[in-house]
Every structure is written in C-alpha cells, then in structure tokens.
Design an enzyme around this catalytic site. Structure first.
Site, mmCIF file in Angstrom:
data_model
loop_
_atom_site.group_PDB
_atom_site.id
_atom_site.type_symbol
_atom_site.label_atom_id
_atom_site.label_comp_id
_atom_site.label_asym_id
_atom_site.label_seq_id
_atom_site.Cartn_x
_atom_site.Cartn_y
_atom_site.Cartn_z
ATOM 1 C CB CYS A 111 40.030 41.559 40.534
ATOM 2 S SG CYS A 111 39.012 41.457 39.184
ATOM 3 C CB CYS A 151 40.761 38.587 38.333
ATOM 4 S SG CYS A 151 40.593 39.929 38.269
ATOM 5 C CG ASP A 152 41.268 35.942 42.037
ATOM 6 O OD1 ASP A 152 41.062 35.940 40.972
ATOM 7 O OD2 ASP A 152 40.929 37.125 42.506
#
Ligand code: NAP
Length: 301
Positions: free
Chosen positions: A130, A133-134
């Site tokens: 992701c 997200c990261d």
C-alpha cells in the site's frame, strides 16, 4: 435476527446497507479490517461519475457515514463460518454469532503476493502492499513498484511525489492499467519503466536494500531500493462461504449480474463476484442490485 447481514464493509457492502436501510430493513455490516475496503488505499479516485476527484479515504469515510446515518449497524468481526438455520443464516466470528434472514456477501479480495523468499518477513521493513499507507516512509529514497494494473500505476504516481526514484517493474511489455495513468507516469522524470521483467529476489537481512530483476531472456540484475510496493492484483477469500455460494475456478463467487447464488436468500456483491470489471462503480452497482434483490426476497418468502 437482523433482516440482512452484510459481510464486508467496502463499497459493495456499504452500498447494499444504504439500499437496504432505505427499504426499511434492519442491517448489520461486518468488517474484518477497515471499513471502506481497498479504495482507502487509492490516493486519488478520478473515475467515479459525478465526483471528478476524491481521495479513497474521503470517499469511503463519506460512504460509511452515509450508511450509518441511515441506521445501518456496523461491527468489526472476522467471519469464519456461515450456515443456514431455520428462518435465515448464522455467521460465526470467533466466539461471536450473528443471525440474519438474508445474507449479502461483499467480501472483496485481498492482495496477491509475489511468493518470494523473505517477502513476508520484510513486510513493514521495506516491502509494502500500500503506497498511500506506507509511501511517506520512503521520502527521498529509491523505490520500486511491481505490477502493471491500475493499482501499480497509481502507486508509482503517488510515490513519484515522495520518493527519490520509482522503478516500475512489469512482467509484460504492455500495461493492463488505464492509458491515462500510463501517460501520467510517462511525464514523471523519476519513474523508470522496467518492462518484460519480474522481481525474482529480495535482498536484505532485516530491511530491504535491493531487489533482483529477471527479464524475459533470463538475464538478471540487482538494483538498490529501500522500498518495494507489490501491486500484482488481488485474490478472493471466499472459502468460508463456499457451501452457500458456488465459487468459480479463480475462487470468486460464481454469480451473474443479478447477484443471486444457488442458495435462496444469499446474495453476493462487488469484487468477490466473478466479473469482468472490478471498479468502484461496479461494486456500488452490485451493492444496490444485491440489496434490492434481498429486500424482494424477504418480501416474497
Ligand atoms: P490487476 O488489474 O489485476 O493488475 C494486476 C497486475 O499485476 C497486472 O499487470 C498483472 O500482470 C500483474 N501481476 C499479476 N500477478 C503477477 C505476478 N505473480 N508477478 C508479476 N506481476 C503480476 O490488479 P489491480 O491493479 O490491483 O486492480 C484491481 C482492480 O481494481 C482492477 O479492476 C482495477 O481497474 C481496479 N482499480 C481501479 C482503480 C481506479 O480506477 N482508480 C485503482 C486501483 C484499482 P498482467 O497484466 O501481465 O496480467
């Protein structure tokens, strides 16, 4: 006993809840990880009719609020079993049980892995599924994205604004992704296209520091990267429901556009269903079809 139990709180499941609540039915939506589903990982959605641009998170927050404001109940639960009982269905989630007269399965799909040695160990240590997200952890670092679909292109575009470089590695010489994403990626100076190649090894003891790429002719090279974003599609996780709803060869629910299954009272919606195009639009369409069919079935039984 609820009128309708919905398994899965993504676009399909929450749309089903909205339609069922507006038809006056009691609804419980069960979700195992996070309401909103996979679109929460898209930093920008630009192809939902009537909404020219919205982040996946903003979109799913609004969708969840809409369902809740209409009176849908929601709970976190990992459903591991489903059975028919007199008058309806029982779902099991650990020690908890939930009962409903009709069932809508909107279980989505989960990330496919590359299946490489160390892949699991390096998740959170350089390997991610992701970018939204990261991605922020890789500011000014060398990164790579594996895959050639919309998710891979979107991840590469997102990372190009954060990371120093992005190697986009695809196993074929043409992309599956929408042309608009491919064209946008071509305009980014820090995205390099590595075609006809696969990631075949991950290097690094505790954290990723390089990946090995192997091309079609068998030649391989190792490139230094601190982040690898794996975006090679999804796989369905419909096993616990196979007795109620038939699966196709790929593990998706084998139901048509009417979202009905072999079991009266059980409907399927969204990415978990056998279909050509998995998009927000088709997930929303399925949610509305499945809920309307479930309400009709409840009326007629
Ligand atoms: P996808 O469309 O299935 O693409 C998966 C990609 O990974 C393909 O390019 C595939 O290569 C490659 N791949 C699969 N297995 C591989 C392996 N073992 N090794 C290397 N490469 C592998 O998956 P997705 O991109 O996650 O998208 C899923 C669905 O969501 C699609 O319908 C997509 O359109 C939709 N989506 C839409 C948006 C949007 O509209 N904003 C954003 C994200 C996703 P091949 O091409 O060679 O098969």
């Amino acid at each position: 006993m609820y009128d309708i139990l919905v398994v899965g709180g993504g676009t399909a499941g929450l749309t089903a809840a909205i339609y069922a609540r507006r038809a006056g039915r009691t609804v419980l939506v069960l979700e195992s990880t996070g309401f909103g589903g996979q679109i929460t990982a898209s930093h920008l959605v630009e192809n939902y009719p009537g909404i020219p641009a919205v982040s996946g998170l903003d979109y799913s927050d609004a969708l969840l609020k809409q369902a809740k404001d209409l009176g849908a109940e929601t709970k976190f639960a990992q459903v591991t079993g489903a059975e028919q009982i007199p008058g309806g269905f029982r779902l099991t989630a650990g020690k908890k049980e939930f009962e409903g007269k009709a069932l809508i399965l909107a279980t989505g799909a989960k990330h496919r892995t590359l299946g490489l040695p160390q892949e699991e160990e390096l998740v959170g240590r350089g390997v991610s599924y992701c970018a939204v997200c990261d991605g922020a952890f890789f500011k000014d670092k060398d990164t790579a994205v594996a895959g050639g679909g919309d998710s891979a292109l979107q991840s590469a575009l997102f990372l190009s604004g954060v990371a120093k470089s992005v190697a986009l590695i695809h196993r074929r010489d043409t992309f599956r992704a929408q042309a608009a994403y491919v064209e946008a990626a071509k305009t980014k100076a820090n995205i390099t296209f590595v075609m006809d190649s696969n990631v075949t090894a991950l290097e690094g003891e505790n954290t990723l520091n390089a990946i090995t790429l192997t091309d079609k002719s068998g030649g391989s090279k190792t490139i230094p990267v601190e982040g690898l974003f794996i975006e090679v599609g999804q796989i369905p996780d419909n096993g616990p429901f196979a007795q109620l709803a038939e699966l196709d060869g790929g593990g998706y629910f084998a139901a048509g556009e009417d979202c009905r299954t072999k079991t009266p009272g059980v409907f399927v919606a969204g990415d978990c269903r056998s279909k050509e195009l998995r998009q927000l639009t088709t997930a929303a369409a399925d949610g509305s079809v499945a809920a309307t069919a479930a309400c009709q079935w409840l009326d007629e039984r």
